[in-house]
Design an enzyme around this catalytic site. Structure first.
Site, PDB file in Angstrom:
ATOM      1  N   ASP A  93       0.860  -1.184   0.000  1.00 22.22           N
ATOM      2  CA  ASP A  93       0.000   0.000   0.000  1.00 22.22           C
ATOM      3  C   ASP A  93       0.895   1.233   0.000  1.00 22.22           C
ATOM      4  O   ASP A  93       2.107   1.154   0.171  1.00 22.22           O
ATOM      5  CB  ASP A  93      -0.996  -0.018   1.152  1.00 22.22           C
ATOM      6  CG  ASP A  93      -0.372  -0.002   2.519  1.00 22.22           C
ATOM      7  OD1 ASP A  93       0.786   0.402   2.642  1.00 22.22           O
ATOM      8  OD2 ASP A  93      -1.055  -0.394   3.476  1.00 22.22           O
ATOM      9  N   SER A  94       0.299   2.377  -0.232  1.00 19.35           N
ATOM     10  CA  SER A  94       1.081   3.585  -0.493  1.00 19.35           C
ATOM     11  C   SER A  94       1.673   4.203   0.759  1.00 19.35           C
ATOM     12  O   SER A  94       2.545   5.066   0.672  1.00 19.35           O
ATOM     13  CB  SER A  94       0.192   4.627  -1.172  1.00 19.35           C
ATOM     14  OG  SER A  94      -0.785   5.113  -0.244  1.00 19.35           O
ATOM     15  N   GLY A  95       1.182   3.801   1.915  1.00 14.81           N
ATOM     16  CA  GLY A  95       1.593   4.435   3.152  1.00 14.81           C
ATOM     17  C   GLY A  95       0.705   5.595   3.552  1.00 14.81           C
ATOM     18  O   GLY A  95       0.882   6.177   4.624  1.00 14.81           O
ATOM     19  N   GLY A  96      -0.250   5.934   2.698  1.00 15.41           N
ATOM     20  CA  GLY A  96      -1.127   7.067   3.001  1.00 15.41           C
ATOM     21  C   GLY A  96      -1.870   6.904   4.312  1.00 15.41           C
ATOM     22  O   GLY A  96      -1.926   7.826   5.134  1.00 15.41           O
ATOM     23  N   PHE A  97      -2.437   5.729   4.536  1.00 13.77           N
ATOM     24  CA  PHE A  97      -3.196   5.506   5.773  1.00 13.77           C
ATOM     25  C   PHE A  97      -2.290   5.662   6.994  1.00 13.77           C
ATOM     26  O   PHE A  97      -2.686   6.242   8.006  1.00 13.77           O
ATOM     27  CB  PHE A  97      -3.825   4.111   5.754  1.00 13.77           C
ATOM     28  CG  PHE A  97      -4.592   3.786   7.007  1.00 13.77           C
ATOM     29  CD1 PHE A  97      -5.872   4.268   7.205  1.00 13.77           C
ATOM     30  CD2 PHE A  97      -4.018   3.019   8.009  1.00 13.77           C
ATOM     31  CE1 PHE A  97      -6.573   3.990   8.372  1.00 13.77           C
ATOM     32  CE2 PHE A  97      -4.702   2.732   9.177  1.00 13.77           C
ATOM     33  CZ  PHE A  97      -5.984   3.218   9.356  1.00 13.77           C
ATOM     34  N   ASP A 147      -3.168   8.071  -1.381  1.00 13.00           N
ATOM     35  CA  ASP A 147      -4.542   8.512  -1.184  1.00 13.00           C
ATOM     36  C   ASP A 147      -4.669   9.170   0.177  1.00 13.00           C
ATOM     37  O   ASP A 147      -3.773   9.085   1.007  1.00 13.00           O
ATOM     38  CB  ASP A 147      -5.520   7.338  -1.295  1.00 13.00           C
ATOM     39  CG  ASP A 147      -5.368   6.351  -0.142  1.00 13.00           C
ATOM     40  OD1 ASP A 147      -4.211   6.035   0.210  1.00 13.00           O
ATOM     41  OD2 ASP A 147      -6.371   5.905   0.423  1.00 13.00           O
ATOM     42  N   GLN A 193     -12.348   6.386  -2.504  1.00 19.06           N
ATOM     43  CA  GLN A 193     -12.627   7.007  -1.212  1.00 19.06           C
ATOM     44  C   GLN A 193     -14.026   7.639  -1.243  1.00 19.06           C
ATOM     45  O   GLN A 193     -14.841   7.288  -2.061  1.00 19.06           O
ATOM     46  CB  GLN A 193     -11.532   8.018  -0.865  1.00 19.06           C
ATOM     47  CG  GLN A 193     -10.171   7.382  -0.579  1.00 19.06           C
ATOM     48  CD  GLN A 193     -10.128   6.637   0.759  1.00 19.06           C
ATOM     49  OE1 GLN A 193     -11.081   6.648   1.548  1.00 19.06           O
ATOM     50  NE2 GLN A 193      -9.016   5.954   1.011  1.00 19.06           N
ATOM     51  N   GLY A 220     -10.925   3.475   3.111  1.00 23.23           N
ATOM     52  CA  GLY A 220     -11.766   4.268   3.993  1.00 23.23           C
ATOM     53  C   GLY A 220     -12.908   3.507   4.625  1.00 23.23           C
ATOM     54  O   GLY A 220     -13.866   4.115   5.116  1.00 23.23           O
ATOM     55  N   ASP A 270      -7.097  -7.945   3.124  1.00 24.35           N
ATOM     56  CA  ASP A 270      -5.915  -8.006   3.982  1.00 24.35           C
ATOM     57  C   ASP A 270      -6.284  -7.442   5.344  1.00 24.35           C
ATOM     58  O   ASP A 270      -7.231  -6.674   5.477  1.00 24.35           O
ATOM     59  CB  ASP A 270      -4.764  -7.170   3.401  1.00 24.35           C
ATOM     60  CG  ASP A 270      -4.926  -5.689   3.732  1.00 24.35           C
ATOM     61  OD1 ASP A 270      -4.255  -5.208   4.663  1.00 24.35           O
ATOM     62  OD2 ASP A 270      -5.760  -5.011   3.086  1.00 24.35           O
ATOM     63  N   CYS A 308      -8.212 -28.823  12.072  1.00 25.59           N
ATOM     64  CA  CYS A 308      -7.214 -27.966  11.429  1.00 25.59           C
ATOM     65  C   CYS A 308      -5.969 -28.780  11.085  1.00 25.59           C
ATOM     66  O   CYS A 308      -5.510 -29.599  11.884  1.00 25.59           O
ATOM     67  CB  CYS A 308      -6.846 -26.795  12.342  1.00 25.59           C
ATOM     68  SG  CYS A 308      -5.606 -25.685  11.621  1.00 25.59           S
ATOM     69  N   CYS A 310      -2.948 -27.377  10.324  1.00 25.53           N
ATOM     70  CA  CYS A 310      -1.733 -26.578  10.440  1.00 25.53           C
ATOM     71  C   CYS A 310      -0.693 -27.294  11.311  1.00 25.53           C
ATOM     72  O   CYS A 310      -1.013 -28.206  12.070  1.00 25.53           O
ATOM     73  CB  CYS A 310      -2.039 -25.189  11.002  1.00 25.53           C
ATOM     74  SG  CYS A 310      -2.282 -25.115  12.797  1.00 25.53           S
ATOM     75  N   CYS A 313      -1.610 -27.318  15.116  1.00 23.21           N
ATOM     76  CA  CYS A 313      -2.665 -28.244  15.540  1.00 23.21           C
ATOM     77  C   CYS A 313      -2.261 -29.703  15.358  1.00 23.21           C
ATOM     78  O   CYS A 313      -2.749 -30.573  16.079  1.00 23.21           O
ATOM     79  CB  CYS A 313      -3.951 -27.945  14.777  1.00 23.21           C
ATOM     80  SG  CYS A 313      -4.746 -26.405  15.301  1.00 23.21           S
ATOM     81  N   HIS A 339      -1.235 -20.904  13.152  1.00 25.97           N
ATOM     82  CA  HIS A 339      -2.622 -21.372  13.164  1.00 25.97           C
ATOM     83  C   HIS A 339      -3.570 -20.330  12.579  1.00 25.97           C
ATOM     84  O   HIS A 339      -4.427 -20.658  11.743  1.00 25.97           O
ATOM     85  CB  HIS A 339      -3.066 -21.734  14.574  1.00 25.97           C
ATOM     86  CG  HIS A 339      -4.537 -22.028  14.636  1.00 25.97           C
ATOM     87  ND1 HIS A 339      -5.071 -23.232  14.224  1.00 25.97           N
ATOM     88  CD2 HIS A 339      -5.589 -21.244  14.985  1.00 25.97           C
ATOM     89  CE1 HIS A 339      -6.393 -23.185  14.330  1.00 25.97           C
ATOM     90  NE2 HIS A 339      -6.730 -21.993  14.792  1.00 25.97           N
TER      91      HIS A 339
END
Length: 373
Positions: A93-97, A147, A193, A220, A270, A308, A310, A313, A339
């Protein structure tokens, strides 16, 4: 180097869809959940451990990587994937957030944002061009435009101003990126946005679709609004997105929100929550949350989740995990994170199967009852 996206099947009762992304030789089945490796690491896991959870794509964050280790280091190593020995796909991501949520001081104008590092107070300037240059050095397969993300309670006036600035920056990012050789193997996404306002979301979606990005994200959301409001905003904005492109809902991993978003046609997700909660003693299971720090697990010889597959588990009991936590062993974070990341991939695989078999509506209903009733 190439990128393609194909919708293989759409639910007959909803807008849920099964798809496949092919990017730079890597195949990714959608809907997909992407674990977050903010600082060039998914916390507590090696790249091999991530692969073993069947994760095909992870995230890294431009803001954090620019601060540490710095672009000169990443440039020397040929990008973040080589630096961290990750063989799968990556999105940055752009780092804006992070600028808007973490920076100690910031000054935003139409040219960019000047901010002070939350680490040591040093000064930085993010502009559309500088963010593109940084993401080119970082070298992820998917990259994002700069953004401005507005809060859930932002006024209409602020949300509109931030949206218009986001559109200006998106055009500048795309114009610069498209003029470089990186555009042949890095694929730039625009971020929709508009806050909680339906007319702004419509305007933002239509504006960005007209710019013809390879994929689109909805930003957003998951910023403090209720799940109901998130779903309401999403259901309306999706009417104006490009159905032929992947659509990515940023920062979401709550099963309820994923189920609602997939129902509206979202393809990518994500969130830090599965890994962060793992380190804090919460294991995600198909039967709900297991809070492993609870004293009732001190002598429990069963796995976190009986079905599970994994590594955790297959090999360890709740009692052992409870013990590791009590004595503050580093291994606790690793086993819990394995897990939770594997849980997210199992959940997405089941979800994809329900679309393939045209039973997504029933699957969503069943999972909602299992998790939230």
């Amino acid at each position: 180097m190439s990128f393609s996206f194909n919708v293989l099947k759409t639910s007959s009762q909803t807008s849920a869809r099964l798809g496949k992304i092919e990017i730079n030789g890597i195949e990714i089945d959608t809907p997909v959940f992407m674990p977050v490796g903010t600082k060039a690491t998914v916390k507590a896991l090696t790249p091999l451990m991530i692969e073993e959870t069947e994760s095909k794509i992870i995230l890294a964050n431009t803001y954090h990587l620019v601060l540490k280790p710095g672009l000169e280091v990443l440039k020397k190593f040929g990008g973040v994937k080589k630096f961290m020995a990750w063989k799968g796909a990556m999105l940055t991501d752009s780092g804006g957030f992070q600028v808007f949520s973490l920076a100690k001081l910031r000054n935003i104008n139409n040219d960019g944002v000047e901010f002070s590092s939350h680490i040591d107070g040093s000064k930085y300037l993010f502009t559309p061009k500088s963010v593109m240059e940084a993401e080119h050095i970082i070298g992820a397969d998917f990259i994002m435009c700069l953004d401005e993300c507005s809060k859930a309670d932002a006024s209409y006036e602020y949300a509109k101003e931030a949206m218009l600035r986001t559109h200006k920056w998106a055009k500048e990012c795309k114009d610069y990126h498209d003029s470089t050789p990186n555009s042949e193997y890095q694929y730039l996404g625009g971020i929709i946005q508009g806050g909680m306002f339906d007319d702004l979301r419509k305007e933002s979606a239509e504006t960005l679709v007209n710019m013809n990005f390879p994929f689109y994200s909805i930003g957003g959301l998951s910023v403090g609004e209720t799940p109901e409001k998130m779903h309401d905003v999403l259901s309306k904005v999706m009417l104006y997105t490009d159905k032929s492109k992947p659509r990515y809902l940023m920062g979401v991993s709550e099963p309820r929100d994923i189920l609602n978003a997939v129902m509206e046609g979202i393809d990518m997700f994500d969130c830090v929550m599965p890994t962060r909660n793992a380190r804090n003693g919460e294991a995600f299971t198909m039967n709900g949350i297991v809070r492993i720090r609870n004293s009732k697990y001190r002598t429990d010889d069963t796995a976190l989740e009986d079905k599970c597959d994994c590594y955790t588990c297959r090999n360890f009991s709740k009692a052992y995990l409870n013990h590791l936590d009590k004595v503050h062993e580093i291994l606790f974070s690793t086993l819990m994170t394995i897990h939770n990341v594997r849980f997210m991939q199992r959940f997405m695989k089941d979800l994809r199967s329900s679309i393939e078999n045209d039973r997504f509506a029933d699957y969503r209903k069943d999972m909602m009852l299992k998790f939230y009733e």
